[in-house]
Write an enzyme that holds these catalytic residues in place. Structure first.
Site, PDB file in Angstrom:
ATOM      1  N   GLY A  15      55.573  10.384  19.269  1.00  0.00           N
ATOM      2  CA  GLY A  15      56.192  11.595  18.748  1.00  0.00           C
ATOM      3  C   GLY A  15      55.866  12.875  19.093  1.00  0.00           C
ATOM      4  N   ASN A  17      56.843  14.766  21.470  1.00  0.00           N
ATOM      5  CA  ASN A  17      57.841  15.628  21.964  1.00  0.00           C
ATOM      6  C   ASN A  17      58.651  16.062  20.927  1.00  0.00           C
ATOM      7  OD1 ASN A  17      58.224  16.131  25.228  1.00  0.00           O
ATOM      8  ND2 ASN A  17      57.772  13.929  24.866  1.00  0.00           N
ATOM      9  N   ILE A  96      67.291   1.056  26.111  1.00  0.00           N
ATOM     10  CA  ILE A  96      68.187   1.600  27.128  1.00  0.00           C
ATOM     11  C   ILE A  96      69.624   1.638  26.253  1.00  0.00           C
ATOM     12  CG2 ILE A  96      69.482   1.477  29.246  1.00  0.00           C
ATOM     13  CD1 ILE A  96      66.944   0.836  30.701  1.00  0.00           C
ATOM     14  N   HIS A 113      62.490  12.772  30.404  1.00  0.00           N
ATOM     15  CA  HIS A 113      61.719  11.799  31.264  1.00  0.00           C
ATOM     16  C   HIS A 113      60.427  12.215  32.235  1.00  0.00           C
ATOM     17  CE1 HIS A 113      61.495   7.854  33.635  1.00  0.00           C
ATOM     18  NE2 HIS A 113      61.162   8.828  34.668  1.00  0.00           N
ATOM     19  N   GLU A 151      75.673   6.252  31.569  1.00  0.00           N
ATOM     20  CA  GLU A 151      75.674   4.506  31.592  1.00  0.00           C
ATOM     21  C   GLU A 151      74.549   4.225  32.394  1.00  0.00           C
ATOM     22  OE1 GLU A 151      78.039   6.600  32.429  1.00  0.00           O
ATOM     23  OE2 GLU A 151      78.636   5.775  34.625  1.00  0.00           O
ATOM     24  N   GLU A 184      56.795  18.533  29.819  1.00  0.00           N
ATOM     25  CA  GLU A 184      57.619  17.956  28.684  1.00  0.00           C
ATOM     26  C   GLU A 184      57.825  18.754  27.450  1.00  0.00           C
ATOM     27  OE1 GLU A 184      57.388  13.638  27.869  1.00  0.00           O
ATOM     28  OE2 GLU A 184      56.054  13.619  29.518  1.00  0.00           O
TER      29      GLU A 184
HETATM   30  C1  GAR Z   1      57.079  10.722  26.882  1.00  0.00           C
HETATM   31  O1  GAR Z   1      56.007  11.110  28.037  1.00  0.00           O
HETATM   32  C2  GAR Z   1      58.533  10.580  27.448  1.00  0.00           C
HETATM   33  O2  GAR Z   1      58.727  11.472  28.355  1.00  0.00           O
HETATM   34  C3  GAR Z   1      58.342   9.267  27.916  1.00  0.00           C
HETATM   35  O3  GAR Z   1      57.617   8.545  26.796  1.00  0.00           O
HETATM   36  C4  GAR Z   1      56.573   9.187  26.252  1.00  0.00           C
HETATM   37  C5  GAR Z   1      56.726   9.448  24.681  1.00  0.00           C
HETATM   38  O4  GAR Z   1      55.914  10.291  24.327  1.00  0.00           O
HETATM   39  N1  GAR Z   1      59.776   8.623  27.937  1.00  0.00           N
HETATM   40  C6  GAR Z   1      60.119   7.691  28.685  1.00  0.00           C
HETATM   41  O5  GAR Z   1      59.435   7.208  29.723  1.00  0.00           O
HETATM   42  C7  GAR Z   1      61.544   7.311  28.676  1.00  0.00           C
HETATM   43  N2  GAR Z   1      61.960   6.831  30.173  1.00  0.00           N
HETATM   44  P1  GAR Z   1      55.937  10.644  22.603  1.00  0.00           P
HETATM   45  O6  GAR Z   1      56.400   9.849  21.745  1.00  0.00           O
HETATM   46  O7  GAR Z   1      54.691  11.272  22.237  1.00  0.00           O
HETATM   47  O8  GAR Z   1      56.897  11.993  22.825  1.00  0.00           O
END
Ligand code: GAR
Length: 203
Positions: A15, A17, A96, A113, A151, A184
């Site tokens: 978490g 992000n 997904i 992403h 989708e 991100e």
């Molecule tokens: C992040 O790097 C996010 O971009 C990625 O997972 C990580 C989650 O980190 N998401 C994907 O790969 C989706 N395809 P977080 O839980 O610390 O935010």
């Protein structure tokens, strides 16, 4: 008080992000949106603690507690509707979503992403795997993308992107950290405000 777009953040793991969104809201940057709900598909996700510490309502909806994917998604939809959510942010959500789900919320679901889409994206590209793929291909620049969710996995319209340099000796873990810090955690909050504002203006 000014009206705000009600936001739910869907998470599965650490978490960071989500934390970037919380910090952005606290600092006054999220002028048009309100973080109203965090849904996790993993009961042990540290993201849930982050939400609780920030005083945001949480819900845990685990896939294995449902007979099939459709029932699992229905449970998420019910929780979103009960909380009158207007914008859904996928922040490290590792499921997904089906077309049945995404078609209910056109241009109301966004995802972060960890690559420059259309590179290293789609089914099977998530978390560290994305950075492993970038390093093994040998690209010299990677980054992050925030996009609308439709989708097609990682296939919706791009909202924001930011490039990040790859350095000699990078490991997937080192690169993941740099992409998070430099891209991100910056573009996800920025996109959250941008889309929240657009939703308010389009009412
Ligand atoms: C992040 O790097 C996010 O971009 C990625 O997972 C990580 C989650 O980190 N998401 C994907 O790969 C989706 N395809 P977080 O839980 O610390 O935010």
């Amino acid at each position: 008080m000014k009206e705000k777009t009600k936001i739910a953040v869907l998470v599965s793991g650490g978490g960071t992000n989500l934390q970037a969104l919380i910090d952005f809201e606290k600092s006054g940057g999220l002028k048009s949106g309100k973080l109203s709900l965090v849904i996790s598909d993993n009961p042990n996700a540290y993201a849930l603690e982050r939400a609780k510490m920030a005083g945001i309502k949480t819900a845990v909806i685990c896939k294995k507690e449902f007979e099939n994917r459709s029932n699992f998604e229905q449970a998420i939809i019910k929780t979103l509707k009960e909380n009158e959510i207007q914008l859904i942010i996928l922040a490290g959500f590792m499921t997904i979503l089906s077309e049945k789900f995404t078609s209910l919320f056109p241009e109301r679901i966004i995802n972060v992403h960890p690559s420059l889409i259309p590179s290293f994206c789609g089914k099977g590209f998530y978390g560290l795997k994305v950075h492993e793929a970038a390093l093994s291909y040998g690209v010299k620049v990677t980054g992050a993308t925030v996009h609308f969710v439709n989708e097609i996995p990682d296939g919706g319209r791009i909202i924001l992107q930011k490039a990040v340099e790859i350095k000699d000796g990078d490991t997937p873990e080192i690169l993941q950290k740099r992409v998070m810090e430099q891209a991100e955690w910056k573009i996800l909050p920025e996109a959250a405000e941008k889309v929240s504002k657009e939703l308010l203006n389009n009412k």
